[in-house]
Design a protein around this motif. Structure first.
Motif, short mmCIF file in Angstrom:
data_model
loop_
_atom_site.label_atom_id
_atom_site.label_comp_id
_atom_site.label_asym_id
_atom_site.label_seq_id
_atom_site.Cartn_x
_atom_site.Cartn_y
_atom_site.Cartn_z
N GLY A 1 0.82 -1.22 0.00
CA GLY A 1 0.00 0.00 0.00
C GLY A 1 0.85 1.25 0.00
N LEU A 2 1.91 1.26 0.80
CA LEU A 2 2.81 2.42 0.84
C LEU A 2 3.49 2.61 -0.51
CD1 LEU A 2 4.47 1.94 4.35
CD2 LEU A 2 2.82 3.71 3.69
N LYS A 3 3.85 1.48 -1.14
CA LYS A 3 4.49 1.57 -2.45
C LYS A 3 3.55 2.19 -3.47
CE LYS A 3 6.80 -1.28 -5.93
NZ LYS A 3 7.20 -2.67 -6.30
N ARG A 4 2.27 1.73 -3.46
CA ARG A 4 1.29 2.28 -4.39
C ARG A 4 1.00 3.74 -4.08
NH1 ARG A 4 -3.17 0.10 -3.33
NH2 ARG A 4 -2.63 -1.59 -1.91
N ALA A 5 0.93 4.10 -2.81
CA ALA A 5 0.68 5.49 -2.42
C ALA A 5 1.81 6.39 -2.87
CB ALA A 5 0.50 5.58 -0.90
N LYS A 6 3.06 5.85 -2.73
CA LYS A 6 4.22 6.64 -3.16
C LYS A 6 4.20 6.85 -4.67
CE LYS A 6 9.24 6.88 -2.76
NZ LYS A 6 10.47 6.18 -2.26
N ALA A 7 3.82 5.80 -5.39
CA ALA A 7 3.75 5.91 -6.85
C ALA A 7 2.67 6.91 -7.26
CB ALA A 7 3.47 4.54 -7.46
N ALA A 8 1.54 6.89 -6.53
CA ALA A 8 0.44 7.79 -6.86
C ALA A 8 0.79 9.23 -6.55
CB ALA A 8 -0.81 7.37 -6.10
N ASP A 9 1.75 9.43 -5.64
CA ASP A 9 2.12 10.78 -5.24
C ASP A 9 3.16 11.40 -6.16
OD1 ASP A 9 1.75 12.89 -3.30
OD2 ASP A 9 3.82 12.50 -2.68
N ARG A 10 3.70 10.64 -7.10
CA ARG A 10 4.70 11.17 -8.03
C ARG A 10 4.05 12.20 -8.94
NH1 ARG A 10 6.85 6.63 -11.41
NH2 ARG A 10 8.34 8.20 -12.12
N SER A 11 4.67 13.34 -9.07
CA SER A 11 4.09 14.39 -9.91
C SER A 11 5.18 15.31 -10.42
CB SER A 11 3.04 15.19 -9.13
OG SER A 11 3.64 15.88 -8.04
N VAL A 12 4.83 16.11 -11.39
CA VAL A 12 5.74 17.10 -11.94
C VAL A 12 4.99 18.42 -12.09
CG1 VAL A 12 5.23 16.40 -14.32
CG2 VAL A 12 7.32 17.67 -13.82
N THR A 13 5.62 19.50 -11.72
CA THR A 13 5.01 20.82 -11.82
C THR A 13 5.63 21.58 -12.99
OG1 THR A 13 4.65 20.91 -9.43
CG2 THR A 13 4.56 23.00 -10.62
N VAL A 14 4.78 22.04 -13.90
CA VAL A 14 5.25 22.75 -15.09
C VAL A 14 4.39 24.00 -15.30
CG1 VAL A 14 6.17 20.72 -16.27
CG2 VAL A 14 3.77 21.30 -16.53
N ARG A 15 4.87 24.87 -16.16
CA ARG A 15 4.13 26.06 -16.52
C ARG A 15 3.75 26.02 -17.99
NH1 ARG A 15 7.05 31.20 -13.44
NH2 ARG A 15 6.52 30.54 -11.31
N GLY A 16 2.57 26.54 -18.27
CA GLY A 16 2.10 26.61 -19.65
C GLY A 16 1.81 28.05 -20.03
N LEU A 17 2.14 28.41 -21.25
CA LEU A 17 1.97 29.78 -21.73
C LEU A 17 0.99 29.82 -22.89
CD1 LEU A 17 2.86 32.80 -22.07
CD2 LEU A 17 4.68 31.95 -23.56
N ALA A 18 0.15 30.84 -22.90
CA ALA A 18 -0.74 31.09 -24.03
C ALA A 18 -0.71 32.58 -24.35
CB ALA A 18 -2.17 30.65 -23.71
N GLU A 19 -0.60 32.90 -25.62
CA GLU A 19 -0.60 34.29 -26.08
C GLU A 19 -1.57 34.44 -27.24
OE1 GLU A 19 3.92 35.85 -25.12
OE2 GLU A 19 3.55 34.84 -27.03
N LYS A 20 -2.16 35.62 -27.32
CA LYS A 20 -3.13 35.86 -28.40
C LYS A 20 -3.06 37.34 -28.81
CE LYS A 20 -8.04 35.35 -29.63
NZ LYS A 20 -7.75 34.43 -30.77
N ASP A 21 -2.93 37.58 -30.10
CA ASP A 21 -2.95 38.94 -30.62
C ASP A 21 -4.39 39.41 -30.77
OD1 ASP A 21 -0.20 39.00 -30.74
OD2 ASP A 21 -0.10 38.47 -32.87
N VAL A 22 -4.68 40.59 -30.26
CA VAL A 22 -6.03 41.14 -30.35
C VAL A 22 -5.94 42.60 -30.77
CG1 VAL A 22 -6.94 39.59 -28.56
CG2 VAL A 22 -6.05 41.84 -27.91
N THR A 23 -7.08 43.12 -31.19
CA THR A 23 -7.18 44.53 -31.54
C THR A 23 -8.15 45.20 -30.57
OG1 THR A 23 -6.77 44.08 -33.88
CG2 THR A 23 -7.78 46.19 -33.35
N ALA A 24 -7.79 46.37 -30.09
CA ALA A 24 -8.64 47.10 -29.15
C ALA A 24 -10.03 47.30 -29.73
CB ALA A 24 -8.01 48.45 -28.81
N ASP A 25 -11.03 47.32 -28.87
CA ASP A 25 -12.40 47.54 -29.31
C ASP A 25 -13.00 48.82 -28.73
OD1 ASP A 25 -14.20 46.42 -26.75
OD2 ASP A 25 -12.25 45.50 -26.95
N LEU A 26 -12.20 49.59 -28.00
CA LEU A 26 -12.67 50.85 -27.43
C LEU A 26 -11.53 51.87 -27.46
CD1 LEU A 26 -14.82 52.53 -25.87
CD2 LEU A 26 -13.80 51.62 -23.77
N ALA A 27 -11.86 53.06 -27.93
CA ALA A 27 -10.88 54.16 -27.94
C ALA A 27 -11.46 55.33 -27.17
CB ALA A 27 -10.58 54.58 -29.38
#
Length: 235
Positions: A31-57
C-alpha cells in the motif's frame, strides 16, 4: 513429546498471529508503495498568447484660453469647442461620442493685472478604432482651427472582451503545460496522468510589438498573455 490440548491451542494461535503479521506487513508495504507511486508528480508552466485589436478608444482632450476678463476668455473657449466638434463630425463621429467632462477657472494677479485661464475638458469615446486612429493622425488640423491641446491629451485604446477569450486561452496554456510535462516524463521514463492541482496566473495585456505606454494604451494592437502552473501526476 506429548502436547496437551492447551499447549496445542497456544501454538496454533501463535502461528496465526505470525502469519497475520507477515500478511499485514506485506499489504502495508504494498500500500505504501502504491501510495508513493500515486504521489509522483511534476510541476510545469504553460503559456498562451493571443494577438487582439482594441475595441474601445477614448481620447481625453484638454484645451484652454487665457485673457483678462472672463466673458472674453469664455467666448474663446466656446469657439474652440465648436471647432473641436466640427473636426470630429467632419471625420464621421456621432455627436454623442464627444462629451464635456468638466471645466476649470484659474485667476491670478500678474504685475497687478488680473489674468484668467479657463480650461475645458472633453472626452471622445468610440468603438470605431480605425476612425479614432485617423482622428489622432490628423489632429494637427485642430491647431489650424485655433485649438491647442494641452499636454496629457492622448488617445487610449482598450480591449474590453477579455472574458470572451479567457476559457480558450486557459485551455491553450494547459495544453502547453501538458506538452512540457510529457517531455519531462519521456526523459525520465514515466508517463503523464491527470492534473493534481493547477493555478491560473493573471492575464496581461501589452502592446503587441513591445511599444506603447502603460499596458500598450496608445496602440490598438495588443497581445494578451497568461501563464498557468499545473501539477501533473506521473505514472
Amino acid at each position: 513429546m506429548q502436547w496437551n490440548l492447551g499447549e496445542k491451542a497456544v501454538l496454533a494461535s501463535a502461528a496465526l498471529i505470525a502469519l497475520g503479521t507477515v500478511a499485514g506487513g506485506y499489504l502495508l508495504g504494498d500500500g505504501l508503495k502504491r501510495a508513493k507511486a500515486a504521489d509522483r508528480s511534476v510541476t510545469v508552466r504553460g503559456l498562451a498568447e493571443k494577438d487582439v485589436t482594441a475595441d474601445l478608444a477614448t481620447w481625453s482632450i484638454s484645451y484652454s484660453a487665457t485673457g483678462f476678463d472672463l466673458p472674453t476668455v469664455r467666448s474663446e473657449i466656446d469657439a474652440n469647442s465648436r471647432e473641436l466638434r466640427a473636426y470630429f463630425e467632419g471625420l464621421g463621429f456621432k455627436p454623442e461620442e464627444l462629451k464635456p467632462t468638466g471645466a476649470g477657472v484659474n485667476q491670478w494677479l500678474n504685475n497687478g493685472v488680473s489674468t484668467i485661464t479657463v480650461t475645458q475638458r472633453m472626452l471622445l469615446r468610440t468603438t470605431d478604432i480605425a476612425r479614432a486612429q485617423k482622428a489622432v493622425a490628423q489632429q494637427f488640423d485642430l491647431v489650424r482651427r485655433g485649438v491647442t491641446l494641452q499636454e496629457g491629451s492622448g488617445m487610449r485604446y482598450s480591449f474590453t472582451k477579455l472574458n470572451d477569450i479567457k476559457p480558450q486561452m486557459v485551455a491553450a496554456a494547459t495544453r502547453d503545460a501538458r506538452a512540457a510535462a510529457e517531455q519531462f516524463a519521456k526523459d525520465s521514463g514515466a508517463g503523464v496522468g491527470g492534473i493534481k492541482s493547477a493555478t491560473q496566473g493573471y492575464f496581461s495585456i501589452d502592446a503587441r510589438d513591445g511599444e506603447g505606454g502603460e499596458g500598450g494604451s496608445d496602440t490598438p494592437y495588443k497581445k494578451v498573455r497568461v501563464v498557468t502552473t499545473v501539477d501533473f501526476y506521473l505514472r
